[in-house]
Design a protein around this motif. Sequence first.
Motif, mmCIF file in Angstrom:
data_model
loop_
_atom_site.group_PDB
_atom_site.id
_atom_site.type_symbol
_atom_site.label_atom_id
_atom_site.label_comp_id
_atom_site.label_asym_id
_atom_site.label_seq_id
_atom_site.Cartn_x
_atom_site.Cartn_y
_atom_site.Cartn_z
ATOM 1 N N THR A 34 0.863 -1.227 0.047
ATOM 2 C CA THR A 34 -0.100 -0.143 0.000
ATOM 3 C C THR A 34 0.854 1.296 0.058
ATOM 4 O OG1 THR A 34 -0.037 0.103 2.354
ATOM 5 C CG2 THR A 34 -1.807 -1.111 1.250
ATOM 6 N N ILE A 35 0.341 2.383 -0.600
ATOM 7 C CA ILE A 35 1.103 3.494 -0.357
ATOM 8 C C ILE A 35 1.396 4.003 1.152
ATOM 9 C CG2 ILE A 35 0.636 6.121 -0.809
ATOM 10 C CD1 ILE A 35 1.288 4.870 -3.257
ATOM 11 N N LEU A 48 3.747 12.447 0.270
ATOM 12 C CA LEU A 48 5.147 12.447 -0.621
ATOM 13 C C LEU A 48 5.221 11.587 -1.577
ATOM 14 C CD1 LEU A 48 8.007 13.543 1.765
ATOM 15 C CD2 LEU A 48 7.267 14.522 -0.117
ATOM 16 N N VAL A 49 4.839 10.173 -1.469
ATOM 17 C CA VAL A 49 4.635 9.290 -2.115
ATOM 18 C C VAL A 49 3.802 9.664 -3.427
ATOM 19 C CG1 VAL A 49 4.084 6.721 -2.598
ATOM 20 C CG2 VAL A 49 4.984 7.437 -0.467
ATOM 21 N N LYS A 56 -0.190 4.100 -6.777
ATOM 22 C CA LYS A 56 0.431 2.884 -6.454
ATOM 23 C C LYS A 56 1.131 1.945 -8.050
ATOM 24 C CE LYS A 56 -0.612 -1.727 -4.773
ATOM 25 N NZ LYS A 56 -1.630 -2.293 -4.016
ATOM 26 N N ASP A 57 0.275 2.269 -8.881
ATOM 27 C CA ASP A 57 0.809 1.768 -10.241
ATOM 28 C C ASP A 57 2.075 2.381 -10.692
ATOM 29 O OD1 ASP A 57 -1.787 0.442 -10.301
ATOM 30 O OD2 ASP A 57 -2.450 1.632 -12.128
ATOM 31 N N GLN A 58 2.053 3.887 -10.297
ATOM 32 C CA GLN A 58 3.208 4.436 -11.014
ATOM 33 C C GLN A 58 4.501 4.223 -9.880
ATOM 34 O OE1 GLN A 58 1.412 4.915 -13.509
ATOM 35 N NE2 GLN A 58 3.006 6.460 -13.994
ATOM 36 N N VAL A 59 4.373 3.850 -8.734
ATOM 37 C CA VAL A 59 5.252 3.527 -7.855
ATOM 38 C C VAL A 59 5.774 2.292 -8.244
ATOM 39 C CG1 VAL A 59 5.931 2.809 -5.305
ATOM 40 C CG2 VAL A 59 4.236 4.819 -5.744
ATOM 41 N N GLN A 125 0.062 -10.020 -10.564
ATOM 42 C CA GLN A 125 -0.646 -9.133 -9.784
ATOM 43 C C GLN A 125 -0.848 -7.603 -10.608
ATOM 44 O OE1 GLN A 125 0.039 -9.148 -5.681
ATOM 45 N NE2 GLN A 125 1.121 -11.140 -5.710
ATOM 46 N N PHE A 126 0.196 -7.119 -10.691
ATOM 47 C CA PHE A 126 0.050 -5.789 -11.242
ATOM 48 C C PHE A 126 -0.604 -5.696 -12.657
ATOM 49 C CE2 PHE A 126 1.982 -2.838 -14.208
ATOM 50 C CZ PHE A 126 1.785 -1.461 -13.563
#
Length: 190
Positions: A34-35, A48-49, A56-59, A125-126
């Motif tokens: 999770t973020i 900040l994330v 979350k996709d971009q992380v 999963q992604f």
Amino acid sequence: MARTGRRPGQTQTRDDILVAARRQFADRGYGGATIRGIAAEAGVNPALVHHFFGSKDQVFVAALNLPFNPSLLVNTLLEGPRSEIGERIVRLFLGLWESPDTQLPFFALVRSVTTSPEVADQLRQFLETAVLARVATALDLPPLRLTAAASQMMGLAVVRYVLRAEPMASASTDEVVALVAPVIQHYFTA
């Protein structure tokens, strides 16, 4: 008067977030990370994330150094007539594999998922969550049809770019699109 905003000079925060994200995705998988968990491990505020990566996709894309943006991928697939989606998919996929900016990361990704069950599980999963589920919902398609199309595209990539089997390896993009797009289209319209 005190200055506000970010301190001048280099910041380590983005790198700290990426290290934490890699650990979170490795320990919990894409679905469990999770973020908030990434932010806690990095010792930063979740805002900040979001500031550095957005979602979350971009992380995940940044943490695994994926050579594509899933939102752009989904938007490209969904924009335009449904009767032309097979061609859009094949052209987009070939373009990603043939671009100097994304070709090497794609090779690294293929090597990673074929040699590391953990990376394969995270990527699965992604893709299921960030790409396939979104497209299936938007087009009202059974997920099996999308995974069948994805498996054909991965097979194409392995034969054309990894094994370099002829004559597929030297065929022009237009030849490959003309041959493969109708098969992919079948999954979206049959």
